[in-house]
Design a protein around this motif. Structure first.
Motif, PDB file in Angstrom:
ATOM      1  N   UNK A 171     -39.869  37.716 -56.217  1.00 21.91           N
ATOM      2  CA  UNK A 171     -39.684  36.556 -57.088  1.00 21.91           C
ATOM      3  C   UNK A 171     -40.918  36.253 -57.903  1.00 21.91           C
ATOM      4  N   UNK A 172     -41.848  37.173 -57.969  1.00 16.79           N
ATOM      5  CA  UNK A 172     -43.080  36.911 -58.698  1.00 16.79           C
ATOM      6  C   UNK A 172     -42.873  37.060 -60.200  1.00 16.79           C
ATOM      7  N   UNK A 173     -43.419  36.086 -60.938  1.00 19.54           N
ATOM      8  CA  UNK A 173     -43.514  36.155 -62.394  1.00 19.54           C
ATOM      9  C   UNK A 173     -44.997  36.130 -62.706  1.00 19.54           C
ATOM     10  N   UNK A 174     -45.445  37.006 -63.590  1.00 20.28           N
ATOM     11  CA  UNK A 174     -46.888  37.148 -63.831  1.00 20.28           C
ATOM     12  C   UNK A 174     -47.228  37.027 -65.303  1.00 20.28           C
ATOM     13  N   UNK A 175     -48.421  36.474 -65.567  1.00 17.07           N
ATOM     14  CA  UNK A 175     -48.998  36.479 -66.906  1.00 17.07           C
ATOM     15  C   UNK A 175     -49.812  37.749 -67.074  1.00 17.07           C
ATOM     16  N   UNK A 176     -49.755  38.335 -68.255  1.00 20.42           N
ATOM     17  CA  UNK A 176     -50.537  39.528 -68.545  1.00 20.42           C
ATOM     18  C   UNK A 176     -51.918  39.169 -69.059  1.00 20.42           C
ATOM     19  N   UNK A 177     -52.617  40.150 -69.586  1.00 21.12           N
ATOM     20  CA  UNK A 177     -53.948  39.935 -70.147  1.00 21.12           C
ATOM     21  C   UNK A 177     -53.879  39.039 -71.381  1.00 21.12           C
ATOM     22  N   UNK A 178     -54.941  38.287 -71.615  1.00 19.55           N
ATOM     23  CA  UNK A 178     -55.030  37.415 -72.783  1.00 19.55           C
ATOM     24  C   UNK A 178     -55.676  38.186 -73.925  1.00 19.55           C
ATOM     25  N   UNK A 189     -44.078  38.742 -67.245  1.00 16.61           N
ATOM     26  CA  UNK A 189     -43.288  39.849 -66.728  1.00 16.61           C
ATOM     27  C   UNK A 189     -42.787  39.514 -65.333  1.00 16.61           C
ATOM     28  N   UNK A 190     -41.694  40.158 -64.975  1.00 15.15           N
ATOM     29  CA  UNK A 190     -41.102  39.977 -63.659  1.00 15.15           C
ATOM     30  C   UNK A 190     -40.315  41.221 -63.300  1.00 15.15           C
ATOM     31  N   UNK A 198     -38.285  32.431 -72.435  1.00 16.52           N
ATOM     32  CA  UNK A 198     -37.127  33.069 -71.806  1.00 16.52           C
ATOM     33  C   UNK A 198     -37.504  34.480 -71.387  1.00 16.52           C
ATOM     34  N   UNK A 199     -37.237  34.794 -70.113  1.00 15.50           N
ATOM     35  CA  UNK A 199     -37.589  36.093 -69.547  1.00 15.50           C
ATOM     36  C   UNK A 199     -36.357  36.685 -68.878  1.00 15.50           C
ATOM     37  N   UNK A 200     -36.068  37.951 -69.165  1.00 18.52           N
ATOM     38  CA  UNK A 200     -34.957  38.629 -68.504  1.00 18.52           C
ATOM     39  C   UNK A 200     -35.474  39.318 -67.247  1.00 18.52           C
ATOM     40  N   UNK A 201     -34.616  39.464 -66.255  1.00 20.39           N
ATOM     41  CA  UNK A 201     -35.003  40.114 -65.003  1.00 20.39           C
ATOM     42  C   UNK A 201     -35.453  41.543 -65.290  1.00 20.39           C
ATOM     43  N   UNK A 255     -40.150  41.871 -69.958  1.00 21.31           N
ATOM     44  CA  UNK A 255     -41.354  41.160 -70.378  1.00 21.31           C
ATOM     45  C   UNK A 255     -41.006  40.281 -71.570  1.00 21.31           C
ATOM     46  N   UNK A 256     -41.787  39.220 -71.763  1.00 19.11           N
ATOM     47  CA  UNK A 256     -41.599  38.330 -72.908  1.00 19.11           C
ATOM     48  C   UNK A 256     -42.977  37.980 -73.458  1.00 19.11           C
ATOM     49  N   UNK A 257     -43.073  37.948 -74.768  1.00 20.69           N
ATOM     50  CA  UNK A 257     -44.342  37.629 -75.413  1.00 20.69           C
ATOM     51  C   UNK A 257     -44.524  36.119 -75.515  1.00 20.69           C
TER      52      UNK A 257
END
Length: 189
Positions: free
Chosen positions: A43-50, A70-71, A95-98, A101-103
């Motif tokens: 169930x983890x959702x993560x932020x990527x690099x800035x 991303x998830x 909005x993120x799909x299973x 990734x979403x920007x």
């Protein structure tokens, strides 16, 4: 000296992280195995690099801040906030799909000169909170100065050149200060 060299890592990290390391083998022949000890679905959702459009900018100028969400297995809408100098600048749902990734992109403006701390916050609770926060720093300074070397400051050429290097709108916003001086060509050598 042992014939069998294996390292087992017990973790509850996302399937994406497990997939990168599981079964890998080092140059010395050590095999790595990652064991998923998480309960049920990841169930983890993560932020990527800035990524920043600039790390140094004049006070009040626009700087674009980008990251990705991303998830591995969950989707939905997730609130993301941007803070600059300990003040919330923007917050919105992404909005993120299973498995996707979403920007995420926002524009910030450094409010003062000097190092200005910022962060992006994923406002959701999941088993791996360490990837819900990303930090960045902007170095803000005074507006850049533009020096035009010319012996004519009232003709059309000067007007076109001064607006080409520092547009009037940018000067009005305080991002540039145009300093025009008359210097004879001989003085440049």
């Amino acid at each position: 000296d042992m014939p069998r060299k294996e390292v087992y890592i017990a973790t509850d990290m996302t399937a994406r992280a497990r997939g990168d390391a599981s079964g890998a083998e080092s140059a010395s022949g050590v095999k790595f195995h990652v064991l998923d000890c998480g309960a049920g679905q990841d169930t983890n959702v993560a932020l990527g690099d800035v990524k920043l459009s600039a790390t140094a900018a004049p006070v009040g100028s626009d700087v674009t801040v980008q990251t990705t969400l991303s998830s591995a297995h969950v989707g939905g809408e997730f609130n993301v906030a941007v803070e600059l100098d300990e003040r919330r600048i923007e917050q919105r749902a992404v909005r993120l799909t299973a498995g996707g990734t979403a920007a995420f992109e926002a524009t910030v403006q450094p409010p003062r000169a000097g190092p200005v701390p910022g962060r992006i916050v994923l406002e959701s609770s999941d088993p791996l909170a360490m990837d819900n926060l990303r930090y960045f720093t902007l170095l803000a300074g005074p507006p850049a100065e533009v020096l035009l070397v010319t012996d004519r400051t009232v003709d059309e050429t000067y007007f076109l050149m001064s607006n080409a290097v520092a547009p009037t709108a940018a000067r009005r916003e305080g991002r540039f200060a145009v300093n025009a001086r008359t210097i004879a060509p001989e003085a440049m050598t």
